[in-house]
Scaffold this active site. Structure first.
Site, PDB file in Angstrom:
ATOM      1  N   GLY A  56       9.713  -2.850   7.265  1.00 50.16           N
ATOM      2  CA  GLY A  56       8.669  -2.431   7.055  1.00 50.16           C
ATOM      3  C   GLY A  56       8.611  -1.706   5.405  1.00 50.16           C
ATOM      4  N   SER A  57       8.053  -1.603   4.469  1.00 54.85           N
ATOM      5  CA  SER A  57       8.405  -0.827   3.545  1.00 54.85           C
ATOM      6  C   SER A  57       7.183   0.159   3.160  1.00 54.85           C
ATOM      7  CB  SER A  57       9.134  -1.113   2.081  1.00 54.85           C
ATOM      8  OG  SER A  57       8.514  -2.182   1.938  1.00 54.85           O
ATOM      9  N   GLY A  58       6.856   1.225   2.531  1.00 52.88           N
ATOM     10  CA  GLY A  58       5.505   1.497   1.765  1.00 52.88           C
ATOM     11  C   GLY A  58       6.231   2.411   1.017  1.00 52.88           C
ATOM     12  N   CYS A 109       6.395   5.956   0.205  1.00 41.93           N
ATOM     13  CA  CYS A 109       6.581   6.868   1.039  1.00 41.93           C
ATOM     14  C   CYS A 109       8.240   6.144   1.364  1.00 41.93           C
ATOM     15  CB  CYS A 109       6.338   7.837   1.984  1.00 41.93           C
ATOM     16  SG  CYS A 109       5.705   7.265   3.359  1.00 41.93           S
ATOM     17  N   GLY A 110       8.157   4.793   1.629  1.00 41.22           N
ATOM     18  CA  GLY A 110       9.236   4.695   1.940  1.00 41.22           C
ATOM     19  C   GLY A 110       9.943   3.487   2.793  1.00 41.22           C
ATOM     20  N   VAL A 163      11.073   1.299   7.039  1.00 40.84           N
ATOM     21  CA  VAL A 163      10.423   1.646   8.523  1.00 40.84           C
ATOM     22  C   VAL A 163      11.659   0.125   8.806  1.00 40.84           C
ATOM     23  CG1 VAL A 163       9.602   1.411  10.892  1.00 40.84           C
ATOM     24  CG2 VAL A 163       8.388   2.150   8.252  1.00 40.84           C
ATOM     25  N   LYS A 171      11.764   6.402  10.853  1.00 46.07           N
ATOM     26  CA  LYS A 171      10.728   5.792   9.375  1.00 46.07           C
ATOM     27  C   LYS A 171      12.211   6.824   8.625  1.00 46.07           C
ATOM     28  CE  LYS A 171       6.574   7.442   7.296  1.00 46.07           C
ATOM     29  NZ  LYS A 171       5.258   8.057   7.722  1.00 46.07           N
ATOM     30  N   ASP A 223      -7.490   9.897   6.965  1.00 44.74           N
ATOM     31  CA  ASP A 223      -6.853   8.174   6.444  1.00 44.74           C
ATOM     32  C   ASP A 223      -6.574   7.320   7.438  1.00 44.74           C
ATOM     33  OD1 ASP A 223      -5.358   6.444   3.844  1.00 44.74           O
ATOM     34  OD2 ASP A 223      -3.186   6.932   4.742  1.00 44.74           O
TER      35      ASP A 223
END
EC number: 2.7.12.2
Length: 535
Positions: free
Chosen positions: A143-145, A147-148, A150, A165, A259
């Site tokens: 996965g990705s988001g 901030c970086g 995984v 991560k 969060d």
């Protein structure tokens, strides 16, 4: 006048959320647009020693008696007449020479140095191993988001499968603070069974890698897979785990999460339920949070949206209690409680102006569950219970002792919602490998080695044809989950010695994802996509 003031506050908050999102998109595009043939240079910053006394510029010291000035070496240097100056009044100055901003920078540096002492080791199963990032075999992107990324990795020395991560270091202070906060919390929370465990870290000049236990998926994706509500018995166990995790953070480390949402609640096939993603967590001062971090508007408590003094945020852990309540309503009903919202402004307005959402009476929820959610969603934060009171609630007490086979339920859901492996298959001949000289989004694809084959349901971006050097290229795929480490087992372990891997879209991916795979919040289709961290 009051309504106008409220609209101004909401507009400012919405603007801040959009600005954060634009910055996140800019960072992602910057990382992905770097030419793969040009590795990113490593910048090494060295601190020069202080100059010798003889090299220092003379410090002019005002004299209290005659208003003149002299240098520290004036007694040994030739005397020269100085022009007359008017008398100066000596003012009492504060003893510290540092501004709050510089002190914060120093604290960040000190925390980084402390973490650097622990880098280069993995502690798995009670055994500590010296390791480098190249000791990890890449099994595929999970996965990705914002901030970086995984990655699913195998530790070659032991064969353990873990999640890694990867976050890029930059000169942006806020980004570095987020990375360090995430690192600091997970490294110190090794004794809490309800927080995702960290095995170790690797820090290079360009990247930070956090090696963590591999979990199955997050509650957000489970809801999407099921296309409906999650049973109360599962949510009961989930509530026990998350409240205890939040209570631990507050009591043991003086931290507020800020969060709490379904995409940051992880589950696995062993029945474990854990909290993750501490990047925007905050330190509590006298049990109060003194800093503002936007987080995800959809789960934000009223007192964070409209504080009495916007310049001085002053809220406590009960803001996370509200976020937990919203998450439970969403997971229990299968839909986000604030419906038909098109902008953050509409969501924030509904949170402030409408009555808090409740569990509907016609869906068969127990009285204890309805009472617990109602307590969490008490609009007046002063009347909202804290963790110690929640832990005494009959709903928590019931599910602390009730045996629930979460593991079997989880396996059943994952098996029944698995996607067809022949649907939408994309071929790609190389996966990035880890090197201490490259950064995420800038892998030297031409130098990559063949990787093991398998089926990996992609929750990030498949490399585009203009960036790939082999295979049929790829296309943006739908993305789910925020920047948190949703350490998702997305398919069978890849088999070695085969020539390619197939990427197939995941059935639980967000249907509202933008063309570049940036995550969108479920019911708020913003023109600029979602707030970082929203899913």
């Amino acid at each position: 006048m009051a309504a106008s003031s409220l609209e101004q506050k909401l507009s400012r908050l919405e603007a801040k959320l959009k600005q954060e999102n634009r910055e996140a998109r800019r960072r992602i595009d910057l990382n992905l647009d770097i030419s793969p043939q040009r590795p990113r240079p490593i910048i090494v910053i060295t601190l020069s020693p202080a100059p010798a006394p003889s090299q220092r510029a003379a410090l002019q010291l005002p004299l209290a008696n005659d208003g003149g000035s002299r240098s520290p070496s004036s007694e040994s240097s030739p005397q020269h007449p100085t022009p007359p100056t008017r008398p100066r009044h000596m003012l009492g100055l504060p003893s510290t020479l540092f501004t709050p901003r510089s002190m914060e920078s120093i604290e960040i540096d000190q925390k980084l140095q402390e973490i650097m002492k622990q880098t280069g080791y993995l502690t798995i199963g009670g055994q500590r191993y010296q390791a480098e990032i190249n000791d990890l075999e890449n099994l595929g992107e999970m996965g990705s988001g914002t901030c970086g990324q995984v990655w699913k990795m195998r530790f070659r020395k032991t064969g353990h499968i873990i999640a890694v991560k990867q976050m890029r270091r930059s000169g942006n202070k806020e980004e570095n603070k987020r990375i360090l906060m995430d690192l600091d919390v997970v490294l110190k929370s090794h004794d809490c069974p309800y927080i995702v465990q960290c095995f170790g870290t690797f820090i290079t000049n360009t990247d930070v890698f956090i090696a963590m236990e591999l979990m199955g998926t997050c509650a957000e994706k489970l809801k999407k897979r099921m296309q409906g509500p999650i049973p109360e018995r599962i949510l009961g166990k989930m509530t026990v785990a998350i409240v205890k995790a939040l209570y631990y953070l507050k009591e043991k480390h003086g931290v507020i999460h800020r969060d709490v949402k379904p995409s940051n609640i992880l589950l696995d096939e062993r029945g474990q339920i854990k909290l993750c993603d501490f990047g925007i967590s905050g330190r509590l001062v006298d049990s109060k949070a003194k800093t503002r971090s936007a987080g995800c508007a959809a789960y934000m408590a009223p007192e964070r949206i409209d504080p009495p003094d916007p310049t001085k945020p002053d809220y406590d852990i009960r803001a996370d209690v509200w976020s937990l309540g919203i998450s439970l309503v969403e997971l229990a009903t299968g839909q986000f409680p604030y419906k038909n919202c098109k902008t953050d402004f509409e969501v924030l307005t509904k949170v402030l102006q409408e009555e808090p959402p409740l569990l509907p009476g016609h869906m068969g929820f127990s009285g204890d569950f309805q009472s617990f959610v109602k307590d969490c969603l008490t609009k007046d934060h002063r009347k909202r219970p804290k963790y110690n009171k929640l832990l005494e609630h009959s709903f928590i007490k019931h599910y602390e002792i009730l045996e629930v086979d979460v593991a079997s339920w989880f396996k059943d859901v994952m098996a029944k919602t698995e996607s067809p492996r022949t649907s939408g298959v994309l071929s790609q001949h190389h996966l990035p490998f880890f090197s201490t000289s490259v950064t995420w989004g800038a892998w030297p694809l031409a130098a990559q080695t063949p990787f093991q084959s398998g089926v990996i349901r992609c929750r990030g971006r498949v490399p585009s044809p203009r960036r790939a050097t082999g295979g049929s290229g790829g296309q943006p795929c739908v993305c789910a989950g925020g920047p948190g480490p949703s350490f998702t087992e997305m398919g069978p372990s890849p088999s070695p010695m085969l020539s390619n891997t197939f990427f197939t879209p995941d059935p639980g991916a967000c249907p509202g994802a933008s063309t570049w795979g940036l995550p969108r919040r479920r019911l708020c289709q913003l023109l600029t996509t979602s707030t970082p961290g929203c899913c």
